[in-house]
Every structure is written in C-alpha cells, then in structure tokens.
Design a protein around this motif. Structure first.
Motif, PDB file in Angstrom:
ATOM      1  N   ASP A 192     -37.580  29.578 -12.583  1.00  0.00           N
ATOM      2  CA  ASP A 192     -36.792  29.144 -11.708  1.00  0.00           C
ATOM      3  C   ASP A 192     -35.508  28.358 -12.233  1.00  0.00           C
ATOM      4  N   THR A 193     -35.855  27.550 -13.423  1.00  0.00           N
ATOM      5  CA  THR A 193     -34.927  26.532 -13.810  1.00  0.00           C
ATOM      6  C   THR A 193     -34.179  27.311 -14.700  1.00  0.00           C
ATOM      7  N   ASP A 244     -45.478  26.806  -4.745  1.00  0.00           N
ATOM      8  CA  ASP A 244     -44.989  27.753  -5.754  1.00  0.00           C
ATOM      9  C   ASP A 244     -44.032  27.127  -6.558  1.00  0.00           C
ATOM     10  N   ASP A 245     -42.768  26.436  -6.337  1.00  0.00           N
ATOM     11  CA  ASP A 245     -42.117  25.632  -6.968  1.00  0.00           C
ATOM     12  C   ASP A 245     -42.476  24.850  -7.916  1.00  0.00           C
ATOM     13  N   ILE A 246     -43.626  24.020  -7.470  1.00  0.00           N
ATOM     14  CA  ILE A 246     -44.236  23.076  -8.281  1.00  0.00           C
ATOM     15  C   ILE A 246     -44.951  23.649  -9.660  1.00  0.00           C
ATOM     16  N   LEU A 247     -45.675  24.874  -9.294  1.00  0.00           N
ATOM     17  CA  LEU A 247     -46.578  25.526 -10.277  1.00  0.00           C
ATOM     18  C   LEU A 247     -45.581  26.237 -11.418  1.00  0.00           C
ATOM     19  N   ASP A 248     -44.135  26.461 -10.689  1.00  0.00           N
ATOM     20  CA  ASP A 248     -43.369  26.826 -11.805  1.00  0.00           C
ATOM     21  C   ASP A 248     -42.613  26.089 -12.531  1.00  0.00           C
ATOM     22  N   LEU A 249     -42.931  24.548 -12.523  1.00  0.00           N
ATOM     23  CA  LEU A 249     -42.736  23.515 -13.332  1.00  0.00           C
ATOM     24  C   LEU A 249     -43.893  23.240 -14.122  1.00  0.00           C
ATOM     25  N   GLU A 250     -45.150  23.081 -13.365  1.00  0.00           N
ATOM     26  CA  GLU A 250     -46.206  22.438 -13.922  1.00  0.00           C
ATOM     27  C   GLU A 250     -47.577  23.265 -14.175  1.00  0.00           C
ATOM     28  N   GLY A 251     -47.386  24.655 -13.721  1.00  0.00           N
ATOM     29  CA  GLY A 251     -48.553  25.392 -13.731  1.00  0.00           C
ATOM     30  C   GLY A 251     -48.794  25.897 -15.176  1.00  0.00           C
ATOM     31  N   SER A 252     -49.881  26.769 -15.254  1.00  0.00           N
ATOM     32  CA  SER A 252     -50.332  27.338 -16.423  1.00  0.00           C
ATOM     33  C   SER A 252     -50.091  28.797 -16.611  1.00  0.00           C
ATOM     34  N   ALA A 309     -28.336  33.543  -2.310  1.00  0.00           N
ATOM     35  CA  ALA A 309     -28.412  32.286  -2.708  1.00  0.00           C
ATOM     36  C   ALA A 309     -28.471  32.176  -4.297  1.00  0.00           C
ATOM     37  N   GLU A 310     -28.509  33.153  -4.877  1.00  0.00           N
ATOM     38  CA  GLU A 310     -29.294  32.964  -6.443  1.00  0.00           C
ATOM     39  C   GLU A 310     -27.988  32.443  -7.239  1.00  0.00           C
ATOM     40  N   GLN A 311     -28.410  31.541  -8.201  1.00  0.00           N
ATOM     41  CA  GLN A 311     -27.442  30.970  -9.003  1.00  0.00           C
ATOM     42  C   GLN A 311     -26.526  30.096  -8.326  1.00  0.00           C
ATOM     43  N   LYS A 312     -26.804  29.722  -7.093  1.00  0.00           N
ATOM     44  CA  LYS A 312     -26.126  28.625  -6.368  1.00  0.00           C
ATOM     45  C   LYS A 312     -26.877  27.467  -5.854  1.00  0.00           C
ATOM     46  N   ASN A 325     -33.320  30.591 -14.283  1.00  0.00           N
ATOM     47  CA  ASN A 325     -32.487  31.228 -13.293  1.00  0.00           C
ATOM     48  C   ASN A 325     -31.434  30.463 -12.493  1.00  0.00           C
ATOM     49  N   GLU A 326     -31.292  29.182 -12.475  1.00  0.00           N
ATOM     50  CA  GLU A 326     -30.689  28.117 -11.988  1.00  0.00           C
ATOM     51  C   GLU A 326     -30.973  28.517 -10.255  1.00  0.00           C
ATOM     52  N   LYS A 327     -32.083  28.546 -10.000  1.00  0.00           N
ATOM     53  CA  LYS A 327     -32.653  28.806  -8.499  1.00  0.00           C
ATOM     54  C   LYS A 327     -32.641  27.410  -8.022  1.00  0.00           C
ATOM     55  N   SER A 328     -32.316  27.314  -6.608  1.00  0.00           N
ATOM     56  CA  SER A 328     -32.478  25.933  -5.741  1.00  0.00           C
ATOM     57  C   SER A 328     -33.994  26.313  -5.379  1.00  0.00           C
ATOM     58  N   THR A 329     -34.697  25.002  -5.835  1.00  0.00           N
ATOM     59  CA  THR A 329     -36.175  24.994  -5.642  1.00  0.00           C
ATOM     60  C   THR A 329     -36.108  23.492  -4.819  1.00  0.00           C
ATOM     61  N   TYR A 330     -37.410  23.193  -4.321  1.00  0.00           N
ATOM     62  CA  TYR A 330     -37.848  21.975  -3.722  1.00  0.00           C
ATOM     63  C   TYR A 330     -37.735  20.867  -4.817  1.00  0.00           C
ATOM     64  N   PRO A 331     -38.434  21.095  -6.064  1.00  0.00           N
ATOM     65  CA  PRO A 331     -38.030  19.828  -7.155  1.00  0.00           C
ATOM     66  C   PRO A 331     -36.730  19.723  -7.403  1.00  0.00           C
ATOM     67  N   SER A 332     -35.856  20.943  -7.558  1.00  0.00           N
ATOM     68  CA  SER A 332     -34.388  20.607  -7.951  1.00  0.00           C
ATOM     69  C   SER A 332     -33.677  20.017  -6.896  1.00  0.00           C
TER      70      SER A 332
END
Lengths: 296, 296
Positions: free
Chosen positions: A242-243, A223-231, A165-168, A245-252
């Motif tokens: 994640d962003t 996990d997905d949220i921490l990838d955006l907002e974490g330390s 599923a990567e990069q799609k 690598n263009e990964k689909s995440t819950y925030p995306s």
C-alpha cells in the motif's frame, strides 16, 4: 481464539467447501472453464462470508442447512471479484494467497469468462438450491440484496471508486465510503441474508446491517494494519505494498496508533449492537474479536 | 416488412429504450461507471431480445407491461457480453456498430467493471421491477432461466468454446452447439420468459423453447451470410472478417447455397411449431421472416 470458535470455523469451512466444490464440479460446462473456476475457488481463504451466514443462523438457533448454498453464492461472488481485480488491466497481480493468479495460469480471456460465470451462477444457488422451508419471497429478497451488495451500488461501485482514488490522498469519509462498498457490502449481505433465512424481524435486520457496517470497516482497517505489520508468509502477499503504491489507508490518514484506536471503536460498537439483540451473542462477539486481531 | 411488424418494432424499441436508459440513469452509482454502462446500452442495436419478450406477451394477448423490465434485463446481459467480448484479451475489437468499443473510450478496467455491473444489475430488474400481478414463483423461475441462459451453461460457455474453436475447422454439430449457447440461449430466454410472464402452460413453454432453438440457429446462419454478402455500412463492421480469421461458419462448412438452404429449413420448422400453438401467429411468423432476411 476459543476452542468453541475454532471448532465452529473448522467444521463450517469444511461443510461450505465440500458443497461449493461439488456444486461446480457437477456443472455440465466446458472442462477448462470449470477448471479455471475451481482453481480460484479452491485457492483457499478464510471463507469468512459464508461463515458469517451460518453464524447468524446459529445465533438465532436455527438450522444452518440453507445457509450453505447462500454462503456459497457470496463466496462465488467474492472469488469472481478477486479474479477480475487481479487482471493486468486492473491491479495486475501475479500472486494471490501465495499462488499464481487465475489469468497467469489460464490466460486473461478465460479469467474474464470464469469471473463472469461465477457471478452469474451464484444467483442460481439461491433460486434453485434452497429447501422448501424458505419461501419464494425470502429467496427473492435475498437475490435482491445480493445484487445491491455485489453490483454498481455496492462492491463494483466501490472497486471503481477505489481505482479512481489510486495514487492520490482521499479524505477519511471517502476512504470509508469506498471500503464500505468494496469489501463491506458483501459482509453486510452475509449478515443480513443469514438473518433473513433465520426469519429475523425487519428491525433486527436493520440493526444487523449497522453491525455489519462496523465489522466491515474494522475488517478493512485490520487489512491496512497487516499491510504494515503482518507476516508475508501468513497474508500471502508483499508487506508494504500500500505504501509503495501510495494508497490512502487508515494508518496513512490516522497514523498507526490512530488506526488501531479506530478499529477498537468499530469493534466495540459492533459488539454493543449484538448485545442489544435477542440472540446467542457469544459466537458473534468472538467473530468480532477475530476480525480485530486476525493475522491473515 | 409489413407495416404491422414495422409499427410493432418501432413502438416497442422506443418503450424499451426509454425504460432502460431511465433505469440506469437513476442509479446512485459512480458517474463515470454509469456513463460507461450507458455508452454501450445507447450504442443502438435492434433490441431483438426484448422485442421477443414483448412479442410473446402480444401473441398470448396479454398486457406487455412486465415484459419491459424483463426485456431490459436480457438486453443488459447482451450488452455486457459485447463489452467483455470486445476486450483486447478476447476479440480485441476497436469498433462495434460503427462506434469505438467501450474500452477504447473508457479504458479496459472500466469496461470490465461496466460489464460486471450490467450483468449483476440485470437480475434486480426481475426481482424488484415487476408488477404485483407476477407471482414470486414466476419471478424466481425467470431469474433461474436467465442464469442458465447467460452463464457457463449457456452464453458464457458458448463464448468459451467459440474462443477455443478459433482458427480451426470444427464439425457442424460442434458449431451448432457453440452458437446454440453463445447467441441462441439469450433468444431462448426472451421467448420462454415472455411465455412465462404470459402464463403459458409448461407444454407451450417447451414447444417455444424448440421454436427459439430454430430461430437462434437461423439468426446465426444469417449473421454468417451477412459477413460474406452484407453491406459494411449496414452491419457496422468489416465484411469478410470470418474468412480472414479462418473461423468455421455455416457457409464455410456447407457452401453459401447450403447455408441458405439450412437457414430456410430452420425458419420453416420454427413457423410450423408456432402454427401448432394456440396464440396469435402472424407477428411471430413475421419475426421469423425478419430474422431470415435481415440486412444488419
């Protein structure tokens, strides 16, 4: 975090790590291979999976002793999966929890074999390390559950689909199916194996399977949220990967606000399930809150 | 080869392959991952390990039915080990049994995961696929034996030491220790698991463990001899590759004549052990001769 939960996490993490390191240390196997296995086992982590096994035994008011080898088995499988996932042919990661990954230190061939060894050895913790109060049928059921959770039906299958599923952009249902297997199934194992050791009824076990599904999804959303907002310092890896690598995440797929709402829904549902069971609920509720708000 | 042995090998190979392929085919797992697992399982081979499980049941005059899933479990582990061994970071082989290796067809990441999946799934053949005539204690003992044979204490440890010993001369005792683990332990599993299923006494099982040690060493010596004298077409790989890779082998340490004598000694010892057991000896003796004289 309440001091009650903090105390539970600290004491159980210590008991688990002591057992885990001693068990591997005492194996009569090639020294460098052992060193590679221990390197990744000792790299730290929350030990959430073994802690969950013990938390279930605690909630049922049972002795936690046999939860330790079972918890170490799932921790070994979690660790092997990280070693193989980090390989150049997989995610090609140089850092894990702020330290060089296994293959960067020991070379790829040893990393492959250390993973294979941890996976294989995990089953023996269940077949040969439990007290006589656990019946042979219980042991077999736990081994069977571990295979379903860790193998192609579970974690390995989820990892494969995640790679594909990567990069799609994938739809939410597929993202959920991937995470339910890739990270969810080992959490489910921890919860159900703890309940099996506690002698819970089949009905309780099925309800706890549903509970673990919700905490698994909540864990991944966090996990997905921490990838955006974490330390970066706390999570031990680059924020925003994640962003990049263009990964689909819950925030995306749902926006950040939407992802936080979804996380809240799953945690609420998980707590409701526990509230309807006849066991001590406080610790499990506190663990749900921890999964929802953890910073690493 | 006697027509008796030929008939046994042909019919059992067919039964094993039918069960093995159907079992994996019916798993609800990602299609491409399944395809990669089946590609290596279907690549052929003598199915010596599962045949040994059935041969032991046959020798004890028992129904062979439960030997099939147990035999398929060890065949899955043998197959996963070949997939991982062929990886670029390990032996970097492009051909296996005359066909492109798994990672050449499916890519390295899928090959790693297909190996992990085969290894994990193998245990479920024992926990969930045996008839009710096998007790839970027997199943647990067989799972435990499989872990010891396949993991760091056995095959994986042997593979690690073999890798470390590459391109240097190692003494005979170390060569023997490597092969006893790398190839011998799975043969030992086949023999002892077959005996366990047959309900053999602990004393018989220990004697058969010694028997399997000798056939394991004999198997490896024959492999080394075939690398010097074999037909490329029949063995499916380049002849002389051990010499080219400067590997320590029985012929390189003992001369070709010395290696042939050693092979004869181990086969003689294996047959003697069988002769002192109360079971039908002919088939096991014929299998010993086959191991000593096989051309692929």
């Amino acid at each position: 975090m309440t001091s009650n939960l903090q105390d539970f996490l600290t004491t159980r993490k210590q008991a688990i790590e002591e057992y885990l390191f001693t068990y591997v240390q005492e194996l009569k196997i090639p020294e460098e291979l052992k060193s590679s296995m221990l390197y990744s086992l000792e790299a730290g982590g929350k030990r959430l999976r073994p802690v969950l096994v013990l938390a279930l035994l605690h909630a049922y008011g049972k002795n936690e002793e046999d939860g330790i080898p079972v918890g170490c088995a799932v921790e070994m499988i979690h660790t092997y999966s990280l070693i193989h996932d980090d390989l150049p042919c997989m995610d090609d990661d140089d850092l894990r929890r702020g330290k060089p990954t296994n293959h960067k230190v020991y070379g790829e061939a040893t990393a492959v074999l250390a993973g294979d060894a941890l996976l294989t050895e995990s089953f023996r913790l269940i077949t040969s390390q439990l007290s006589s109060s656990v019946t042979s049928d219980q042991k077999l059921r736990i081994v069977d559950e571990l295979v379903r959770s860790a193998g192609a039906l579970g974690m390995v299958g989820g990892q494969f689909d995640d790679m594909e599923a990567e990069q799609k952009q994938v739809p939410l249902a597929e993202l959920e199916s991937i995470h339910a297997r890739k990270t969810g199934k080992l959490l489910t194992f921890s919860v159900t194996a703890g309940a099996m050791l506690a002698g819970a009824s089949d009905d309780d076990i099925e309800k706890l399977r549903e509970f673990s599904y919700h905490i698994g999804i909540a864990f991944q959303i966090r996990d997905d949220i921490l990838d955006l907002e974490g330390s970066e310092e706390k999570i031990g890896k680059r924020v925003g990967s994640d962003t990049a690598n263009e990964k689909s995440t819950y925030p995306s797929l749902l926006t950040l606000t939407g992802a936080k709402e979804k996380l809240h829904e799953h945690i609420t549902r998980a707590k409701e399930i526990v509230s309807n069971l006849e066991l001590e609920q406080q610790l499990l509720h506190e663990l749900c809150d921890l999964i929802a708000s953890r910073d690493h």
